[in-house]
Design a protein around this motif. Structure first.
Motif, mmCIF file in Angstrom:
data_model
loop_
_atom_site.group_PDB
_atom_site.id
_atom_site.type_symbol
_atom_site.label_atom_id
_atom_site.label_comp_id
_atom_site.label_asym_id
_atom_site.label_seq_id
_atom_site.Cartn_x
_atom_site.Cartn_y
_atom_site.Cartn_z
ATOM 1 N N ALA A 217 0.344 37.247 56.567
ATOM 2 C CA ALA A 217 0.859 38.252 57.419
ATOM 3 C C ALA A 217 0.569 38.128 58.749
ATOM 4 O O ALA A 217 -0.565 37.970 59.276
ATOM 5 C CB ALA A 217 0.498 39.729 57.020
ATOM 6 N N LEU A 218 1.665 37.874 59.822
ATOM 7 C CA LEU A 218 1.410 37.493 61.311
ATOM 8 C C LEU A 218 2.191 38.714 62.071
ATOM 9 O O LEU A 218 3.080 39.312 61.690
ATOM 10 C CB LEU A 218 1.904 36.264 61.471
ATOM 11 C CG LEU A 218 1.132 35.065 60.756
ATOM 12 C CD1 LEU A 218 2.367 33.845 61.003
ATOM 13 C CD2 LEU A 218 0.066 34.693 60.896
ATOM 14 N N ASP A 219 1.521 38.856 63.480
ATOM 15 C CA ASP A 219 2.242 39.488 64.329
ATOM 16 C C ASP A 219 2.060 38.986 65.543
ATOM 17 O O ASP A 219 1.536 37.761 65.605
ATOM 18 C CB ASP A 219 1.741 41.092 64.532
ATOM 19 C CG ASP A 219 0.435 41.178 64.686
ATOM 20 O OD1 ASP A 219 -0.256 40.324 65.207
ATOM 21 O OD2 ASP A 219 0.088 42.420 64.538
ATOM 22 N N ASP A 220 2.356 39.446 66.785
ATOM 23 C CA ASP A 220 1.973 38.768 68.222
ATOM 24 C C ASP A 220 0.579 38.416 68.310
ATOM 25 O O ASP A 220 0.288 37.503 69.478
ATOM 26 C CB ASP A 220 2.681 39.612 69.190
ATOM 27 C CG ASP A 220 2.197 40.974 69.194
ATOM 28 O OD1 ASP A 220 1.909 41.693 68.315
ATOM 29 O OD2 ASP A 220 1.717 41.293 70.444
ATOM 30 N N GLY B 240 7.914 39.620 68.433
ATOM 31 C CA GLY B 240 8.090 40.992 69.320
ATOM 32 C C GLY B 240 6.993 40.827 70.405
ATOM 33 O O GLY B 240 6.200 39.809 70.389
ATOM 34 N N HIS B 241 7.155 42.024 71.068
ATOM 35 C CA HIS B 241 6.121 41.755 72.280
ATOM 36 C C HIS B 241 6.319 40.480 73.119
ATOM 37 O O HIS B 241 5.337 40.021 73.752
ATOM 38 C CB HIS B 241 4.621 42.196 71.951
ATOM 39 C CG HIS B 241 4.427 43.364 71.513
ATOM 40 N ND1 HIS B 241 4.669 43.726 70.084
ATOM 41 C CD2 HIS B 241 4.181 44.671 72.162
ATOM 42 C CE1 HIS B 241 4.195 44.977 69.922
ATOM 43 N NE2 HIS B 241 4.020 45.577 70.994
ATOM 44 N N GLY B 242 7.477 39.967 73.089
ATOM 45 C CA GLY B 242 7.710 38.668 74.019
ATOM 46 C C GLY B 242 7.000 37.553 73.417
ATOM 47 O O GLY B 242 6.695 36.435 74.331
ATOM 48 N N ARG C 213 14.706 37.877 74.374
ATOM 49 C CA ARG C 213 14.393 38.178 75.759
ATOM 50 C C ARG C 213 15.078 37.685 76.943
ATOM 51 O O ARG C 213 14.599 37.395 77.807
ATOM 52 C CB ARG C 213 12.935 38.463 76.150
ATOM 53 C CG ARG C 213 12.098 39.383 75.378
ATOM 54 C CD ARG C 213 10.635 39.854 75.881
ATOM 55 N NE ARG C 213 10.248 40.896 75.430
ATOM 56 C CZ ARG C 213 9.088 41.474 75.819
ATOM 57 N NH1 ARG C 213 8.631 41.113 77.105
ATOM 58 N NH2 ARG C 213 8.731 42.502 75.332
ATOM 59 N N GLY C 214 16.412 37.476 76.732
ATOM 60 C CA GLY C 214 17.383 37.060 77.738
ATOM 61 C C GLY C 214 17.294 35.529 77.580
ATOM 62 O O GLY C 214 18.207 34.917 78.375
ATOM 63 N N ASP C 215 16.482 34.659 76.932
ATOM 64 C CA ASP C 215 16.512 33.376 76.899
ATOM 65 C C ASP C 215 17.301 32.891 75.556
ATOM 66 O O ASP C 215 17.239 33.746 74.631
ATOM 67 C CB ASP C 215 15.073 32.943 76.905
ATOM 68 C CG ASP C 215 14.467 32.977 78.392
ATOM 69 O OD1 ASP C 215 15.428 33.014 79.280
ATOM 70 O OD2 ASP C 215 13.451 32.718 78.625
#
Length: 226
Positions: A197-200, A134-136, A88-90
């Motif tokens: 299994a992982l997500d944000d 994902g989602h920052g 995200r730009g960083d």
């Protein structure tokens, strides 16, 4: 006359001290040994133009994707970067002392220290440790735990400890669609128990419902090992 002299002396001393205080302020060491430099000849920033990252010696360099010109250089005293990624730009970087940093090329925006890096980082290196969710969100995968940080400010959102007697394998994690699958080898355990299994939002388990608002609870979450 004597009263005037007594009043002028402190004022003159203060005026003489101001330049010295300014020099002392500039001479203070940068926090965490940070040295972020931007050349005067650096090309103008182009929106959505992701710089190319390159490790040069003990520094991380970002180059313009079109011309190859140096945009910025980031180093830390006595340390070297192990791995970096765009988020995200960083640019998120893992250093050999277990520090994770985020920079936008203008400032180093946050620092986060991994627990007990000396127990595993020298032998393992940085392969697979930094994983976008994902989602920052950013996952930092270590043998003992997976921690998720918000890229915008480095805020710790949740932690998933490894099961007793088991350890995560960062280098064996893979992305499948929007899911990060992390290997967790365990002696005498079914193979299904050795994949996480992982997500944000954390661990994905049957029946979990994703809330309409992301992360509605601002408090940190400690996920239970499974």
């Amino acid at each position: 006359m004597a009263i005037r002299s007594r009043l002028l002396a402190p004022a003159l001393a203060l005026l003489l001290a101001i330049p010295l205080l300014a020099v002392a302020h500039q001479a203070r060491p940068a926090p965490y040994g940070d040295h972020l430099t931007v050349p005067r000849t650096a090309p103008a920033r182009v929106p959505h133009a992701t710089p190319r990252l390159r490790t040069h010696g003990t520094a991380l360099q970002a180059h313009d994707p079109r011309t190859g010109a140096l945009r910025w250089r980031y180093a830390r005293e006595g340390r070297r970067p192990l791995t970096s990624l765009h988020a995200r730009g960083d640019v998120i970087t893992l250093w050999d002392d277990g520090l994770v940093t985020a920079t936008d090329g203008r400032t180093v925006r946050w620092h986060r220290a991994l627990p007990a890096p000396g127990d595993w980082l020298p032998a393992h290196g940085g392969t697979g440790v930094l994983r976008p969710l994902g989602h920052g969100m950013l996952a930092v995968v270590t043998p003992r735990r997976v921690a998720a940080y918000r890229v915008a400010d480095g805020d710790l959102r949740w932690v998933l400890p490894a099961r007793d007697g088991c350890a995560f394998r960062p280098e064996r994690a893979v992305h499948h669609s929007k899911t990060l699958v992390v290997a967790q080898p365990c002696p005498q355990a079914a193979w299904t128990a050795q994949l996480v299994a992982l997500d944000d939002l954390g661990r994905i388990v049957p029946g979990r419902v994703r809330p309409r608002l992301e992360h509605p609870n601002p408090e940190k979450v400690l996920a239970q090992p499974r």
